[in-house]
Design a protein around this motif. Structure first.
Motif, PDB file in Angstrom:
ATOM      1  N   ASP A  92      -4.642   7.548   2.710  1.00 12.39           N
ATOM      2  CA  ASP A  92      -5.692   6.655   3.211  1.00 12.39           C
ATOM      3  C   ASP A  92      -6.783   6.454   2.158  1.00 12.39           C
ATOM      4  O   ASP A  92      -7.777   7.181   2.114  1.00 12.39           O
ATOM      5  N   THR A 143      -8.976   4.286   1.977  1.00 10.52           N
ATOM      6  CA  THR A 143     -10.263   3.826   2.515  1.00 10.52           C
ATOM      7  C   THR A 143     -11.252   4.983   2.641  1.00 10.52           C
ATOM      8  O   THR A 143     -12.453   4.758   2.774  1.00 10.52           O
ATOM      9  N   LEU A 161       0.268   3.070   5.818  1.00  6.55           N
ATOM     10  CA  LEU A 161      -0.138   4.263   5.083  1.00  6.55           C
ATOM     11  C   LEU A 161       0.773   5.414   5.503  1.00  6.55           C
ATOM     12  O   LEU A 161       0.918   5.695   6.691  1.00  6.55           O
ATOM     13  N   THR A 169      -1.741  -6.117   7.872  1.00  4.37           N
ATOM     14  CA  THR A 169      -1.449  -4.754   8.317  1.00  4.37           C
ATOM     15  C   THR A 169      -1.014  -3.933   7.117  1.00  4.37           C
ATOM     16  O   THR A 169      -0.056  -4.290   6.422  1.00  4.37           O
ATOM     17  N   SER A 170      -1.715  -2.849   6.853  1.00  5.57           N
ATOM     18  CA  SER A 170      -1.340  -1.931   5.783  1.00  5.57           C
ATOM     19  C   SER A 170      -0.608  -0.738   6.370  1.00  5.57           C
ATOM     20  O   SER A 170      -1.014  -0.198   7.402  1.00  5.57           O
ATOM     21  N   ARG A 219      -4.866  -3.600  11.846  1.00  7.80           N
ATOM     22  CA  ARG A 219      -5.106  -3.686  10.399  1.00  7.80           C
ATOM     23  C   ARG A 219      -4.441  -2.540   9.653  1.00  7.80           C
ATOM     24  O   ARG A 219      -3.927  -2.730   8.548  1.00  7.80           O
ATOM     25  N   PHE A 220      -4.454  -1.333  10.219  1.00  9.47           N
ATOM     26  CA  PHE A 220      -3.817  -0.196   9.558  1.00  9.47           C
ATOM     27  C   PHE A 220      -2.871   0.512  10.520  1.00  9.47           C
ATOM     28  O   PHE A 220      -3.172   0.652  11.702  1.00  9.47           O
ATOM     29  N   ARG A 275      -0.733   4.204  10.447  1.00  9.51           N
ATOM     30  CA  ARG A 275      -0.643   5.466   9.712  1.00  9.51           C
ATOM     31  C   ARG A 275       0.507   6.299  10.266  1.00  9.51           C
ATOM     32  O   ARG A 275       0.566   6.537  11.471  1.00  9.51           O
ATOM     33  N   ASP A 319       0.850  -1.196   0.000  1.00  6.95           N
ATOM     34  CA  ASP A 319       0.000   0.000   0.000  1.00  6.95           C
ATOM     35  C   ASP A 319       0.883   1.241   0.000  1.00  6.95           C
ATOM     36  O   ASP A 319       1.065   1.867  -1.013  1.00  6.95           O
TER      37      ASP A 319
END
Length: 315
Positions: free
Chosen positions: A125, A127, A158, A155-156, A213-214, A216, A121
């Motif tokens: 963001d 999403t 960003l 896990t992304s 999961r994310f 940032r 990724d």
């Protein structure tokens, strides 16, 4: 560009951790491999069979295990993933790579019993964006839907825009003309993270079994006015703001540019970069909350240092 300052001591459990890394011969992937190795991880770099790229030699010299695979062969990928603690993707491309190749890599990770997967990724963001607002980010969203259905923890990472792009590739700071170009609001906060810092954070996350999961991060959150001030301070000459127009007009320019350009397999044609900037200028994909403090050993590189390194090179 100033590099992240990371503790070279191995993270707890890193000596036993085996990370499978796809896309290790790319710029970001090579940096991720470096930081994984610095943290004491065992790195398996997946490369295409017969690859003799200088990056492969460099990876081997740093201590990575080079695994030649056919990315269309799920059985080979599954064998390469056996015993790994995390699969990290730093692949770059269009649908065939971001969706299809990553899906085969995901299926291989699941088949091999790998507990965690980090997709390619490394962006704003997506999403929070409407479908159709950005071709490349739509592909990441499509793969994310497949990833979320798989029996594996994902896990992304960003990170906004790569700060490095401000030194020339992103048409925002025009050094020769002493202008900072923008559309919309000059006070909109924007997220920037260097490629090096993104790699350092990704390596730490790959060795952290508790990631959500994310994640940032932003090496610096800056406005257009902030970039103007930094560019002027670094160069010693005043920069002026140049507002081209509103975001509606920018959207029209993007549509016209896309229509006039022939269809190609270019991952980053001019209109794609324009789409990314348009997304950022809307404020919709702003990263929040930020997870910068998750790994205290990572020092975040400010925009000033990146621009200063450019001035030093040109001096």
């Amino acid at each position: 560009m100033a590099e992240s300052t990371t503790d070279t001591a191995a993270a707890p459990g890193a000596q036993q951790a085996t990370i499978v890394l796809a896309g290790a011969t790319g710029d970001l992937g090579g940096r991720i491999a470096k930081h994984l190795l610095l943290r004491g991880a065992n790195v398996r770099a997946l490369v295409r069979a017969g690859s003799a790229a200088p990056a492969v030699v460099a990876l081997r010299e740093q201590g990575a295990a080079i695994i030649e695979v056919d990315f269309n062969n799920e059985a080979e990928l599954t064998k390469a993933c056996a015993g790994a603690t995390c699969v990290v993707s730093a692949l770059s491309g269009l649908r065939e790579v971001i969706v299809e190749t990553q899906t085969r890599l995901l299926q291989a990770a699941v088949a091999a019993g790998v507990p965690r997967f980090i997709p390619s990724d490394y962006c704003i963001d997506y999403t929070k964006l409407a479908i159709g607002s950005n071709r490349n980010l739509d592909l990441r969203r499509e793969f994310a839907e497949r990833l979320d259905k798989a029996p594996i923890r994902a896990t992304s990472i960003l990170n906004g825009m790569f700060t490095d792009l401000l030194t020339g590739q992103a048409p925002v700071i025009l050094f020769n003309f002493k202008r900072v170009v923008y559309w919309g609001n000059a006070d909109q906060p924007l997220d920037f993270t260097t490629t090096e810092d993104t790699a350092a954070f990704t390596a730490a996350a790959a060795l952290d079994a508790t990631t959500p999961r994310f994640l940032r991060v932003a090496g610096e959150v800056a406005t257009i006015r902030g970039l103007q001030a930094v560019a002027g301070a670094v160069s010693g000459e005043p920069f002026r703001l140049f507002r081209v127009g509103g975001l509606g007009a920018f959207g029209t320019v993007i549509k016209v540019t896309k229509a006039l350009m022939p269809t190609t397999d270019d991952v980053f044609p001019p209109w794609q970069g324009m789409q990314y900037l348009h997304n950022m200028f809307t404020g919709q994909p702003k990263l929040e909350p930020l997870d910068n403090a998750r790994y205290p050993d990572i020092r975040w590189t400010p925009v000033r240092e990146v621009l200063a390194s450019r001035e030093q090179v040109l001096a």
